[in-house]
Every structure is written in C-alpha cells, then in structure tokens.
Design a protein around this motif. Structure first.
Motif, short mmCIF file in Angstrom:
data_model
loop_
_atom_site.label_atom_id
_atom_site.label_comp_id
_atom_site.label_asym_id
_atom_site.label_seq_id
_atom_site.Cartn_x
_atom_site.Cartn_y
_atom_site.Cartn_z
N UNK A 8 57.43 53.25 15.56
CA UNK A 8 57.45 52.49 16.79
C UNK A 8 58.75 52.53 17.56
N UNK A 9 59.76 53.16 17.00
CA UNK A 9 61.02 53.28 17.72
C UNK A 9 60.90 54.24 18.89
N UNK A 10 61.94 54.29 19.70
CA UNK A 10 61.93 55.19 20.84
C UNK A 10 62.99 54.83 21.85
N UNK A 11 62.85 55.41 23.02
CA UNK A 11 63.78 55.18 24.13
C UNK A 11 63.13 54.24 25.14
N UNK A 12 63.86 53.20 25.50
CA UNK A 12 63.32 52.23 26.46
C UNK A 12 64.45 51.78 27.37
N UNK A 39 71.33 49.19 12.10
CA UNK A 39 72.66 49.77 11.98
C UNK A 39 72.95 50.61 13.21
N UNK A 40 73.96 50.20 13.94
CA UNK A 40 74.40 50.95 15.11
C UNK A 40 75.47 51.95 14.68
N UNK A 41 75.67 53.00 15.46
CA UNK A 41 76.68 54.01 15.10
C UNK A 41 78.05 53.38 14.91
N UNK A 90 71.24 46.60 21.66
CA UNK A 90 70.22 46.62 20.61
C UNK A 90 69.99 48.03 20.07
N UNK A 91 70.63 49.01 20.68
CA UNK A 91 70.49 50.39 20.21
C UNK A 91 70.99 50.52 18.78
N UNK A 92 70.13 51.02 17.91
CA UNK A 92 70.46 51.13 16.48
C UNK A 92 69.29 51.79 15.76
N UNK A 115 64.65 54.96 14.98
CA UNK A 115 65.69 54.87 16.00
C UNK A 115 65.17 54.12 17.22
N UNK A 116 65.96 53.16 17.68
CA UNK A 116 65.69 52.45 18.93
C UNK A 116 66.89 52.70 19.85
N UNK A 117 66.60 53.22 21.02
CA UNK A 117 67.65 53.48 22.00
C UNK A 117 67.30 52.75 23.30
N UNK A 118 68.22 51.93 23.76
CA UNK A 118 68.00 51.16 24.99
C UNK A 118 68.99 51.66 26.03
N UNK A 119 68.47 52.18 27.11
CA UNK A 119 69.33 52.71 28.17
C UNK A 119 69.60 51.63 29.22
#
Length: 120
Positions: A8-12, A39-41, A90-92, A115-119
C-alpha cells in the motif's frame, strides 16, 4: 511463527491519503499486538501506532495523532494503517510488527517494509 507482508505504500502529494496493509500468516495472529513503525533516511526507526489483540486499545505517536488510524481484522489476519493529511515529513519506510507480550521492547516479528513518499 508469524510472517508479515506490508503493501500500500507509494508516492502521494502533501495533504493526500494512503492506506497501508499488513498481511499476516500464522494461526496465532489474533494473540499478537500489532504495530506500525517507520524509518526515515538517516534516522532511527520510530513508533507510529499500535493496537492490542482485541482492538480495544490503540496508541499513537504524537506526530500522527488525529491523522493516522490503526485497525485490524483478526478474521482476515490483516492490520491496516489509514494515513490522512500526509506531510513530507511522513516520508519513510513503514514496517508492520507483531509483539506477543505487547510491551514493544523487542517485537517478535517484522515485515520487510513499504516505502511511503510524500511530495510537497
């Protein structure tokens, strides 16, 4: 033995929503407290939310309270994390975890992460 697989992760975009799912194998799933961590980078893994075996207790990190909701379906061996009003911070990588003792000192099982990435 419990195996956990997140999806369910992705780019949003910021302000958007995602729903993470965690599929668990094993007949003893309903005995475990379940949780989501992230865990974020360059950062340590941190607690996001946990739910006890009966769904009667939920706990949230302060930075997600009011935006994220954890839930579980013991009949389907599933745990979910509904994430609303997402922010770039919240990107992590989000991990599902299972802990029989529910003290979360050293969870018994971990998933591989999604991976969840929030732009912005």
């Amino acid at each position: 033995q419990v195996q956990l697989v997140e999806s369910g992760g992705g780019l949003v975009q910021a302000g958007g929503s995602l729903r993470l799912s965690c599929a668990a194998s094993g007949r003893t799933f309903s005995s475990y407290a379940m949780g989501w961590f992230r865990q974020a980078p360059g950062k340590e893994r941190e607690f996001v939310a946990t739910i006890n075996w009966s769904s009667s207790r939920e706990y949230y990190a302060s930075f997600v309270k009011g935006r994220f909701t954890i839930s579980r379906d013991n009949a389907k061996n599933m745990v979910y994390l509904q994430m609303n009003s997402l922010k770039p911070e919240d990107t992590a990588v989000y991990y599902c975890a299972a802990d029989l003792a529910a003290d979360w000192g050293d969870p018994d099982y971990w998933g591989q992460g999604t991976q969840v990435t929030v732009s912005s």
